[in-house]
Design an enzyme around this catalytic site. Structure first.
Site, short mmCIF file in Angstrom:
data_model
loop_
_atom_site.label_atom_id
_atom_site.label_comp_id
_atom_site.label_asym_id
_atom_site.label_seq_id
_atom_site.Cartn_x
_atom_site.Cartn_y
_atom_site.Cartn_z
N CYS A 2 0.81 -1.23 0.00
CA CYS A 2 0.00 0.00 0.00
C CYS A 2 0.84 1.28 0.00
O CYS A 2 1.85 1.38 0.70
CB CYS A 2 -0.90 0.03 1.22
N ARG A 27 4.85 0.61 -5.92
CA ARG A 27 4.85 -0.29 -4.77
C ARG A 27 3.92 -1.48 -4.99
O ARG A 27 4.05 -2.49 -4.30
CB ARG A 27 4.40 0.47 -3.52
N TRP A 75 -3.01 -2.62 -1.66
CA TRP A 75 -2.64 -3.97 -2.07
C TRP A 75 -3.42 -4.89 -1.14
O TRP A 75 -3.14 -4.93 0.07
CB TRP A 75 -1.13 -4.16 -1.91
N ASN A 101 -1.83 0.99 5.98
CA ASN A 101 -0.96 -0.02 5.39
C ASN A 101 -0.60 -0.98 6.50
O ASN A 101 -0.26 -0.55 7.60
CB ASN A 101 0.30 0.66 4.83
N GLY A 102 -0.69 -2.28 6.24
CA GLY A 102 -0.32 -3.26 7.26
C GLY A 102 -1.51 -4.15 7.58
O GLY A 102 -2.48 -4.22 6.81
N GLU A 484 17.93 -16.36 -10.01
CA GLU A 484 17.50 -14.98 -10.24
C GLU A 484 16.90 -14.83 -11.65
O GLU A 484 15.89 -14.16 -11.84
CB GLU A 484 18.69 -14.03 -10.03
N GLU A 491 8.18 -13.42 -12.55
CA GLU A 491 7.57 -12.16 -12.14
C GLU A 491 7.00 -11.38 -13.30
O GLU A 491 5.95 -10.77 -13.19
CB GLU A 491 8.63 -11.26 -11.49
N LYS A 609 6.24 -3.89 -4.50
CA LYS A 609 7.67 -3.61 -4.43
C LYS A 609 8.20 -3.79 -3.01
O LYS A 609 9.27 -4.31 -2.79
CB LYS A 609 7.91 -2.16 -4.89
C1 F6R Z 1 12.37 -9.72 -7.20
C2 F6R Z 1 12.16 -8.83 -6.08
C3 F6R Z 1 11.78 -9.42 -4.78
C4 F6R Z 1 12.57 -8.76 -3.64
C5 F6R Z 1 12.09 -9.30 -2.29
C6 F6R Z 1 12.88 -8.69 -1.14
O1 F6R Z 1 12.63 -9.03 -8.38
O2 F6R Z 1 12.28 -7.63 -6.20
O3 F6R Z 1 11.96 -10.79 -4.77
O4 F6R Z 1 13.92 -9.03 -3.85
O5 F6R Z 1 10.73 -8.99 -2.11
O6 F6R Z 1 12.75 -7.32 -1.11
P1 F6R Z 1 13.75 -6.42 -0.30
O7 F6R Z 1 15.09 -6.56 -0.92
O8 F6R Z 1 13.20 -5.03 -0.43
O9 F6R Z 1 13.74 -6.91 1.12
#
Ligand code: F6R
Length: 614
Positions: A2, A27, A75, A101-102, A484, A491, A609
């Protein structure tokens, strides 16, 4: 997840809020809404789907003028993404509006209590209870700030709440527990955002809030308190990127822009962290050299792409420091009762610094007295703030949901950490460390070279646009690269993709190989003869069974040529650093394939995100 915006000032709040929501779109969300304070009441609108739906509704039925407002991109967690469940939510009389959010974990009990008291709740969300509780307080004559403090004392779980009172246009009040929230400090206006992108075009002065704090913004002031009403302080900081960094700069997608920014990002991640002799200076590591010498185990925790960066880090850290290094998904770590002591270094890797799974994992580590070091891209975020030390990755804002420059700069930070530990503990000679540092310093040019040579990838995306499945194989540091590559494709292109350690093929996955199946193969540099040759055997095995091999190998590696249907040349680099160059063709492939398939590359379906719920 969110996105939240709040504004009070002298501009039209509708415009500031909608623009802020647009900048938070990355996000991830599935509905959007806005509430404005106008003439003693709340005016607003909220719609399922993209922000464009909300804007269309507002264009058809305009909102009244107002200089105080809040907005939200949701979200979905509790309840489907429809108009009713979209935020803001109102109290019974419509006087108070709230965005959230949460997850409010005790919402069912609170909802029950409200319904028994005659409240009629219309949505399926956990948020609506907060709106009703806040309004109860306000109707009893309490101001919105005190009402927020009182309500937060009753809530359990993770939440950022932002609220306005229709009868008090002077203020927007917000609270945070375990969810992100920053304040933007302007002149004659102030802002609330889930992150600084919400207000970056208006101000680059920000205030980071602590855990369990309430903030009240007015035109001319910002006041912070705890949930008990005691005065508290946030941490002021200057945001070191500007609006241009959050714009596409002529690229079709943020993701593509961010892929092409990687030479610069890697350079920035290295900047100022070593001298010309390769001696490392990690000033932000606030753990003393003596303490680092006492470390007897490293555990790296992370999720998603960051977890794959952690896997690469394990190879490097163990090789350079001889300290045992475990790698674990953050969400698994906390629940298996891990063995941690004062001499355990827990490294948390998180681009956003807000991933709830990783945050909860470091909190667990802290209670067990382990030292915690964060590798993070986002200044002002929670994970570095709660850690003993931090290495910022300096990638700049990553807007595309799929991590690219975030991932590569995490790798750089991991290499720096490994080399720094080796330097402090004396497990490598200075000239050995210097040699690796020199290789790292050449990486921006090498990454640029891969980007310059990326033409073949575009043709490949056209060729495989109807593929139902793609496999990725690697060994050693190439294994996380394969994972990766597969994650990027899942994704963005929404097709089945899997990464395997090539040695594992014959233990089962080889049964998946069929005629024409695209298989990406990451070939280790020839410096590691055994690995290199074994990888070639794996390529032969899949090719013999009909796979179409896309081979990523050093540009002068002639041995792979007979087994490659498509050859993607890579610069010659040390094995441990190869992920920095080998990942790029996979990023480009996923980005291009998703583009060809007509998908939204920057906001893939169902993804957020910043994953701020567990
Ligand atoms: C993949 C991606 C996610 C993040 C994961 C962790 O492209 O972006 O798999 O890597 O959600 O996110 P962070 O690094 O923000 O803790």
């Amino acid at each position: 997840m969110c996105g939240i915006v709040g504004y009070v000032g002298d501009k039209q709040a509708r415009d500031v809020v909608i623009e802020g929501l647009r900048r938070l779109e990355y996000r991830g969300y599935d509905s959007a809404g806005i509430a404005l304070v106008h003439d003693g009441t709340i005016a607003g609108d909220k719609r399922a789907g993209k922000l464009a739906n909300l804007e269309k509704a507002i264009a058809e039925t305009p909102l009244p003028p107002s200089t105080t407002g809040i907005g939200h991109t949701r979200w979905a967690t509790h309840g489907a993404p429809n108009d009713v469940n979209a935020h803001p939510h109102l109290g019974s009389t419509g006087r108070v509006a709230v965005v959230h959010n949460g997850i409010i974990e005790n919402f069912a009990r609170l909802r029950d209590e409200l319904e028994r008291a005659g409240h009629d709740l219309v949505s399926e969300t956990d948020t609506e209870v907060a709106a009703h509780l806040l309004e109860n307080e306000v109707l009893a004559g309490v101001d919105l700030t005190a009402a927020m403090q009182a309500v937060c004392r009753r809530l359990e779980g993770a939440f950022t709440l932002v609220a306005v009172d229709g009868q008090d246009p002077s203020r927007v009040v917000a609270a945070r527990r375990n969810s992100p929230l920053v304040v933007g400090i302007g002149e004659g206006e102030n802002f609330i955002g889930s992150d600084v992108a919400a207000f970056i075009e208006h101000t680059r002065e920000a205030l980071e809030l602590g855990q369990d704090q309430v903030v009240t913004i007015t035109r001319d002031g910002v006041e912070v308190s705890d949930f008990e009403g005691n005065a508290a302080e946030g941490r002021r900081y200057h945001v070191n990127w500007d609006l241009a960094a959050a714009e596409k700069d002529g690229y079709d997608w943020f993701m593509r822009k961010e892929i092409f920014e990687q030479p610069r990002a890697i350079g920035d991640a290295l900047l100022g962290r070593h001298d010309e002799n390769g001696l490392l200076q990690l000033d932000e590591v606030r753990i003393s050299d003596d303490e680092l010498r006492d470390i007897d185990k490293v555990i790296i925790i992370a999720c998603g792409s960051s977890y794959y960066a952690a896997m690469v880090a394990k190879y490097a850290i163990e090789h350079w420091t001889r300290i045992p290094c475990e790698v674990e998904l953050s969400h698994e770590f906390r629940y298996r009762d891990p063995i941690l002591t004062r001499n355990t270094l827990v490294v948390a890797i998180s681009q956003s610094g807000e991933t709830a799974d990783t945050l909860m994992a470091i909190r667990h580590a802290i209670t067990q007295k382990a030292r915690v070091l964060a590798i993070c891209n986002t200044n002002g975020s929670t994970i570095p703030r709660e850690s003993d030390a931090v290495i910022y990755t300096h990638a700049g804002p990553e807007i595309g949901v799929a991590s690219t420059k975030g991932f590569l700069t995490q790798l750089v930070a991991c290499y720096l950490l490994g080399l720094y530990l080796a330097q402090v503990r004396g497990t490598k000679y200075g000239d050995e460390i210097g040699a690796v540092v020199r290789e790292l310093a050449m990486m921006p040019d090498r990454v640029q070279q891969v980007l310059d040579d990326s033409g073949a990838i575009y043709a490949l995306a056209q060729r495989f646009k109807d593929a139902k499945s793609v496999l990725f194989l690697g060994r050693h540091a190439g294994f996380p690269v394969a994972l990766e590559g597969a994650l990027k494709l899942k994704e963005l292109a929404y097709i089945h993709a899997e990464g395997f350690a090539a040695g594992e093929l014959k233990h089962g996955p080889i049964a998946l190989i069929e005629e024409g199946l695209p298989v990406f193969c990451v070939v280790p540099p020839r410096g590691r003869d055994q690995l290199h040759d074994k990888m070639i055997s794996a390529i032969q095995e899949v090719r013999a069974r009909g796979a179409l091999t896309i081979v990523l190998a050093e540009s002068d590696d002639t041995e792979v040529v007979p087994y490659a249907d498509v050859l993607i040349p890579l610069p010659t680099v040390p094995t441990l650093l190869q992920p920095l160059v080998a990942t790029i063709p996979m990023q480009l492939f996923a980005c291009e394939l998703a583009t060809v398939m007509g998908h939204d590359v920057d906001q893939p379906r169902n993804l957020a995100k910043s994953v701020t719920v567990e």
